[in-house]
Design an enzyme around this catalytic site. Structure first.
Site, PDB file in Angstrom:
ATOM      1  N   SER A  31      32.415   5.364 -36.626  1.00 37.67           N
ATOM      2  CA  SER A  31      31.640   4.118 -36.499  1.00 37.67           C
ATOM      3  C   SER A  31      32.492   2.881 -36.219  1.00 37.67           C
ATOM      4  O   SER A  31      32.302   1.826 -36.850  1.00 37.67           O
ATOM      5  CB  SER A  31      30.787   3.907 -37.748  1.00 37.67           C
ATOM      6  OG  SER A  31      29.849   4.940 -37.890  1.00 37.67           O
ATOM      7  N   ARG A  58      20.912  -6.216 -37.301  1.00 32.43           N
ATOM      8  CA  ARG A  58      19.865  -5.792 -38.243  1.00 32.43           C
ATOM      9  C   ARG A  58      18.858  -6.935 -38.417  1.00 32.43           C
ATOM     10  O   ARG A  58      19.143  -8.069 -38.043  1.00 32.43           O
ATOM     11  CB  ARG A  58      20.499  -5.432 -39.581  1.00 32.43           C
ATOM     12  CG  ARG A  58      21.309  -4.158 -39.483  1.00 32.43           C
ATOM     13  CD  ARG A  58      21.749  -3.648 -40.830  1.00 32.43           C
ATOM     14  NE  ARG A  58      22.423  -2.369 -40.649  1.00 32.43           N
ATOM     15  CZ  ARG A  58      22.643  -1.497 -41.621  1.00 32.43           C
ATOM     16  NH1 ARG A  58      22.244  -1.757 -42.851  1.00 32.43           N
ATOM     17  NH2 ARG A  58      23.255  -0.359 -41.376  1.00 32.43           N
ATOM     18  N   GLU A  90      28.216  -4.684 -35.448  1.00 32.39           N
ATOM     19  CA  GLU A  90      26.896  -4.193 -35.046  1.00 32.39           C
ATOM     20  C   GLU A  90      25.823  -4.566 -36.089  1.00 32.39           C
ATOM     21  O   GLU A  90      24.646  -4.692 -35.770  1.00 32.39           O
ATOM     22  CB  GLU A  90      26.922  -2.669 -34.868  1.00 32.39           C
ATOM     23  CG  GLU A  90      27.743  -2.183 -33.680  1.00 32.39           C
ATOM     24  CD  GLU A  90      29.260  -2.338 -33.862  1.00 32.39           C
ATOM     25  OE1 GLU A  90      29.742  -2.242 -35.011  1.00 32.39           O
ATOM     26  OE2 GLU A  90      29.950  -2.587 -32.849  1.00 32.39           O
ATOM     27  N   HIS A 149      21.572  -2.292 -51.188  1.00 35.26           N
ATOM     28  CA  HIS A 149      22.834  -3.032 -51.030  1.00 35.26           C
ATOM     29  C   HIS A 149      23.281  -3.609 -52.376  1.00 35.26           C
ATOM     30  O   HIS A 149      24.468  -3.613 -52.699  1.00 35.26           O
ATOM     31  CB  HIS A 149      22.680  -4.158 -50.012  1.00 35.26           C
ATOM     32  CG  HIS A 149      22.378  -3.673 -48.615  1.00 35.26           C
ATOM     33  ND1 HIS A 149      23.023  -2.599 -48.058  1.00 35.26           N
ATOM     34  CD2 HIS A 149      21.495  -4.115 -47.672  1.00 35.26           C
ATOM     35  CE1 HIS A 149      22.559  -2.399 -46.829  1.00 35.26           C
ATOM     36  NE2 HIS A 149      21.636  -3.295 -46.584  1.00 35.26           N
ATOM     37  N   ASP A 208      28.352   4.025 -46.927  1.00 35.13           N
ATOM     38  CA  ASP A 208      27.123   4.262 -46.160  1.00 35.13           C
ATOM     39  C   ASP A 208      26.046   4.862 -47.059  1.00 35.13           C
ATOM     40  O   ASP A 208      26.353   5.586 -47.999  1.00 35.13           O
ATOM     41  CB  ASP A 208      27.441   5.205 -44.989  1.00 35.13           C
ATOM     42  CG  ASP A 208      26.337   5.234 -43.950  1.00 35.13           C
ATOM     43  OD1 ASP A 208      25.467   4.335 -43.967  1.00 35.13           O
ATOM     44  OD2 ASP A 208      26.339   6.152 -43.121  1.00 35.13           O
ATOM     45  N   LEU A 251      46.968  -4.794 -56.434  1.00 36.05           N
ATOM     46  CA  LEU A 251      46.146  -4.068 -55.448  1.00 36.05           C
ATOM     47  C   LEU A 251      45.732  -5.034 -54.350  1.00 36.05           C
ATOM     48  O   LEU A 251      45.267  -6.142 -54.638  1.00 36.05           O
ATOM     49  CB  LEU A 251      44.880  -3.501 -56.121  1.00 36.05           C
ATOM     50  CG  LEU A 251      43.861  -2.864 -55.167  1.00 36.05           C
ATOM     51  CD1 LEU A 251      44.348  -1.500 -54.671  1.00 36.05           C
ATOM     52  CD2 LEU A 251      42.486  -2.705 -55.829  1.00 36.05           C
TER      53      LEU A 251
END
Ligand code: FPP
Length: 250
Positions: A204, A79, A75, A45, A28, A139
């Protein structure tokens, strides 16, 4: 922080020895990071993509089994159109640029969420990297995209209802394991540690089932500034926690 400071932190983590198996991150603060520089949100971003690269490398160094990154929520579709399409393009770009390096480093990439909603080029990139890295075991990198935890829980309930209706499952046999087996994370360990950047004290709608006993760590650092050293600091903080899982310490 310098490379030698990061190496020092990594040394401390290894010395302690209790390595978390699974770390999840709510990335965030990209928008605020860009605003501080009087730049568009997409600039944040893009900078955040560098942090993704650095933290994935850090996770490999530490020896995590699984790293889960919340990259795009359900959500987030609300945007502005331009930001959504920039995020889709960034996902595609990240996969294009990183797929070979991830594969060479033994990373298995999985994308969790409503992938059918992705733009066709982003969906194609996701399918490619998923197939290319499917054999890797060093991983597991989970990218949560178009994901919401409530929707994931409802989906699991629907799958159970379908199995019961079809006579494949006895209602009396529905237990936590049956339920967990119908989540996107089926077969994966629950996160030991959840990191959230940028100081917000919220979950969230992320991994609501899986976070039941997860240790929480909130960093004030905005995601584009959250690099390997900050990641190592979070793991060191985790190593000094006393996890009781509802029991008492021994
Ligand atoms: C939250 O910051 C971040 C996102 C919604 C997107 C995360 C995307 C990336 C880190 C880049 C691409 C990632 C991958 C895996 C390719 P925000 O925009 O909510 O920031 P704000 O709260 O400051 O507005």
């Amino acid at each position: 922080m310098s490379d030698s400071a990061s190496a020092e932190l990594l040394g401390q983590i290894r010395l302690h020895g209790r390595i978390p198996r699974h770390v999840a991150i709510i990335m965030d603060g990209n928008g605020r990071w860009a605003r501080e520089r009087v730049m568009p949100r997409t600039y944040g971003h893009r900078a955040g993509m560098q942090s993704v690269r650095d933290v994935v490398e850090g996770a490999i160094e530490v020896g995590l089994e699984t790293l889960s990154l919340f990259a795009f929520s359900k959500e987030n579709w609300q945007r502005p159109k331009l930001e959504v399409s920039a995020l889709m393009s960034l996902l595609e770009e990240y996969i294009q640029r990183e797929a070979d390096a991830l594969d060479d480093n033994g990373v298995r990439v999985r994308v969790l969420g409503e992938i059918e909603r992705l733009t066709p080029p982003a969906a194609a990139a996701v399918s490619r990297v998923t197939a290319q890295t499917a054999h890797n075991t060093r991983l597991d990198l989970n990218l949560f995209i178009s994901y919401g935890a409530r929707a994931e829980l409802v989906r699991a309930a629907r799958l159970i209802a379908e199995d019961v209706a079809a006579g494949r499952l006895d209602p009396g046999a529905v237990d936590e394991a049956e339920f967990a087996g119908r989540l996107y994370t089926a077969g994966m360990p629950d996160p030991d540690l959840l990191i959230r950047t940028s100081g917000e004290l919220r979950i969230s709608n992320f991994m609501l089932w899986q976070l039941a006993y997860t240790e929480l760590y909130v960093s004030p650092v905005l995601w584009p500034d959250f690099r390997r050293a900050q990641f190592y600091e979070a793991i060191l903080a985790f190593q000094n926690r006393d996890r009781r899982f509802g029991k008492v310490s021994v």
